[in-house]
Design a protein around this motif. Structure first.
Motif, PDB file in Angstrom:
ATOM      1  N   CYS A 226       0.763  -1.175  -0.044  1.00  0.00           N
ATOM      2  CA  CYS A 226       0.154  -0.052  -0.032  1.00  0.00           C
ATOM      3  C   CYS A 226       0.835   1.383   0.052  1.00  0.00           C
ATOM      4  O   CYS A 226       0.347   2.294  -0.320  1.00  0.00           O
ATOM      5  CB  CYS A 226      -0.837  -0.071   1.244  1.00  0.00           C
ATOM      6  N   THR A 227       2.160   1.201   0.417  1.00  0.00           N
ATOM      7  CA  THR A 227       2.863   2.429   0.537  1.00  0.00           C
ATOM      8  C   THR A 227       4.094   2.489  -0.465  1.00  0.00           C
ATOM      9  O   THR A 227       4.463   3.569  -0.700  1.00  0.00           O
ATOM     10  CB  THR A 227       3.756   2.248   2.091  1.00  0.00           C
ATOM     11  N   ILE A 228       4.203   1.581  -1.039  1.00  0.00           N
ATOM     12  CA  ILE A 228       5.369   1.444  -2.111  1.00  0.00           C
ATOM     13  C   ILE A 228       5.285   2.245  -3.210  1.00  0.00           C
ATOM     14  O   ILE A 228       3.949   2.077  -3.770  1.00  0.00           O
ATOM     15  CB  ILE A 228       6.013  -0.078  -2.438  1.00  0.00           C
ATOM     16  N   PRO A 229       5.788   3.271  -3.612  1.00  0.00           N
ATOM     17  CA  PRO A 229       5.787   4.179  -4.768  1.00  0.00           C
ATOM     18  C   PRO A 229       5.339   3.386  -6.061  1.00  0.00           C
ATOM     19  O   PRO A 229       4.389   3.817  -6.627  1.00  0.00           O
ATOM     20  CB  PRO A 229       6.916   5.038  -4.740  1.00  0.00           C
TER      21      PRO A 229
ATOM     22  N   CYS B 257       0.835   5.640   2.542  1.00  0.00           N
ATOM     23  CA  CYS B 257      -0.099   4.516   2.276  1.00  0.00           C
ATOM     24  C   CYS B 257      -1.337   4.982   1.506  1.00  0.00           C
ATOM     25  O   CYS B 257      -1.754   6.095   1.765  1.00  0.00           O
ATOM     26  CB  CYS B 257      -0.300   4.097   3.626  1.00  0.00           C
ATOM     27  N   HIS B 258      -1.658   3.962   0.719  1.00  0.00           N
ATOM     28  CA  HIS B 258      -2.911   3.942  -0.293  1.00  0.00           C
ATOM     29  C   HIS B 258      -3.838   3.240   0.364  1.00  0.00           C
ATOM     30  O   HIS B 258      -3.334   2.023   0.597  1.00  0.00           O
ATOM     31  CB  HIS B 258      -2.420   3.603  -1.747  1.00  0.00           C
ATOM     32  N   ILE B 259      -5.170   3.409   0.415  1.00  0.00           N
ATOM     33  CA  ILE B 259      -6.081   2.726   0.697  1.00  0.00           C
ATOM     34  C   ILE B 259      -7.055   2.099  -0.230  1.00  0.00           C
ATOM     35  O   ILE B 259      -8.048   1.397  -0.140  1.00  0.00           O
ATOM     36  CB  ILE B 259      -7.043   3.247   1.882  1.00  0.00           C
ATOM     37  N   ASN B 260      -6.618   2.646  -1.811  1.00  0.00           N
ATOM     38  CA  ASN B 260      -7.539   2.299  -2.664  1.00  0.00           C
ATOM     39  C   ASN B 260      -6.732   1.301  -3.758  1.00  0.00           C
ATOM     40  O   ASN B 260      -7.336   1.280  -5.025  1.00  0.00           O
ATOM     41  CB  ASN B 260      -8.163   3.327  -3.137  1.00  0.00           C
ATOM     42  N   ARG B 261      -5.764   0.607  -3.374  1.00  0.00           N
ATOM     43  CA  ARG B 261      -5.050  -0.223  -4.507  1.00  0.00           C
ATOM     44  C   ARG B 261      -5.622  -1.579  -4.477  1.00  0.00           C
ATOM     45  O   ARG B 261      -6.098  -2.114  -3.637  1.00  0.00           O
ATOM     46  CB  ARG B 261      -3.483  -0.393  -4.044  1.00  0.00           C
ATOM     47  N   ASN B 262      -5.937  -1.947  -5.819  1.00  0.00           N
ATOM     48  CA  ASN B 262      -6.403  -3.226  -6.060  1.00  0.00           C
ATOM     49  C   ASN B 262      -5.309  -4.284  -6.009  1.00  0.00           C
ATOM     50  O   ASN B 262      -4.530  -4.681  -6.903  1.00  0.00           O
ATOM     51  CB  ASN B 262      -7.151  -3.339  -7.503  1.00  0.00           C
ATOM     52  N   MET B 263      -5.069  -5.132  -4.746  1.00  0.00           N
ATOM     53  CA  MET B 263      -3.843  -5.864  -4.820  1.00  0.00           C
ATOM     54  C   MET B 263      -3.926  -6.931  -5.657  1.00  0.00           C
ATOM     55  O   MET B 263      -2.790  -7.529  -6.106  1.00  0.00           O
ATOM     56  CB  MET B 263      -3.709  -6.253  -3.263  1.00  0.00           C
ATOM     57  N   THR B 264      -4.962  -7.502  -5.953  1.00  0.00           N
ATOM     58  CA  THR B 264      -5.104  -8.797  -6.867  1.00  0.00           C
ATOM     59  C   THR B 264      -4.493  -8.346  -8.168  1.00  0.00           C
ATOM     60  O   THR B 264      -3.880  -9.009  -8.652  1.00  0.00           O
ATOM     61  CB  THR B 264      -6.617  -9.293  -7.063  1.00  0.00           C
ATOM     62  N   GLU B 265      -4.913  -7.252  -8.681  1.00  0.00           N
ATOM     63  CA  GLU B 265      -4.281  -6.856  -9.851  1.00  0.00           C
ATOM     64  C   GLU B 265      -2.999  -6.533  -9.884  1.00  0.00           C
ATOM     65  O   GLU B 265      -2.161  -6.886 -10.800  1.00  0.00           O
ATOM     66  CB  GLU B 265      -5.148  -5.582 -10.488  1.00  0.00           C
ATOM     67  N   LEU B 266      -2.375  -5.789  -8.914  1.00  0.00           N
ATOM     68  CA  LEU B 266      -1.044  -5.650  -8.755  1.00  0.00           C
ATOM     69  C   LEU B 266      -0.163  -6.819  -8.677  1.00  0.00           C
ATOM     70  O   LEU B 266       0.901  -6.571  -9.345  1.00  0.00           O
ATOM     71  CB  LEU B 266      -1.152  -4.641  -7.625  1.00  0.00           C
TER      72      LEU B 266
END
Length: 205
Positions: A110-113, A163-172
């Motif tokens: 969530c935090t990594i640029p 920190c981002h709270i809106n990243r789609n982790m599955t897609e990343l």
């Protein structure tokens, strides 16, 4: 790096990432790590108590915050295997290709640029047959919550170290070149919905 980032933020994150629901999530995933382990964003070492000491031979903790290493070092003293803390001098993980058995990442993507590039680096250092173990919070599945995540995210990033709270982790994870073998999702109890949707599981290169 200012005073807030150096002296205050590590303690804020240590507190925020040490709640009971998040602690319970750590207990689910960390014991699956084995062999030579690279932990991405080891931070203050909140995962350290949950490693299976019969399965881990060495732990490499990667984190850009040397201030966090102090807290992590205190937690690492009781472990029977070697723990090495390394910084992130550039964009690339400072390890040789195919050198670790497990990559563990919890509440750090969530935090990594550039999370996709970071995941590609994690894939590079994994040995053939190695695995990525992950547990992250991110984009909610319902539109109402996701809408609020998108609204709040700019301010959230400032307060919580990027920190981002809106990243789609599955897609990343898939964009990083991994195939997800297993994954579960849920809203954590006793946690605000905007920051409480969790993804956890394992993936292979």
């Amino acid at each position: 790096m200012g005073f807030y980032e150096r002296r205050i933020l590590p303690h804020v994150i240590n507190k925020a990432c040490g709640t009971k629901p998040i602690d319970y999530q750590r207990r689910k995933v960390v014991p699956a790590a084995e062999g030579v382990v690279l932990e991405i964003g080891i931070g203050t070492g909140l995962n350290l108590p949950y490693y299976d000491t019969n399965k881990v031979t060495r732990l490499i903790g990667l984190d850009p915050s040397e201030e966090s290493w102090v807290l992590a070092g205190e937690r690492a003293q009781a472990l029977p295997f070697d723990v090495e803390f390394v910084g992130l001098p550039g964009e690339e993980i400072p390890l040789e290709a195919k050198s670790v058995d497990t990559v563990l990442v919890t509440y750090s993507l969530c935090t990594i640029p550039d999370p996709v590039k970071a995941l590609e680096g994690m894939r590079r250092v994994l040995k053939p047959g190695g695995k990525l173990i992950f547990c992250e919070h991110g984009a909610a599945p319902d539109e109402a919550t996701l809408k609020w995540q998108n609204r709040i995210n700019p301010m959230w990033k400032v307060l919580f170290g990027g920190c981002h709270i809106n990243r789609n982790m599955t897609e990343l994870i898939r964009q990083g070149g991994f195939t997800i073998d297993e994954m579960e999702t849920m809203y954590l109890p006793s946690t605000p919905k905007i920051a409480g949707f969790n993804y956890w599981g394992a993936a292979k290169a």
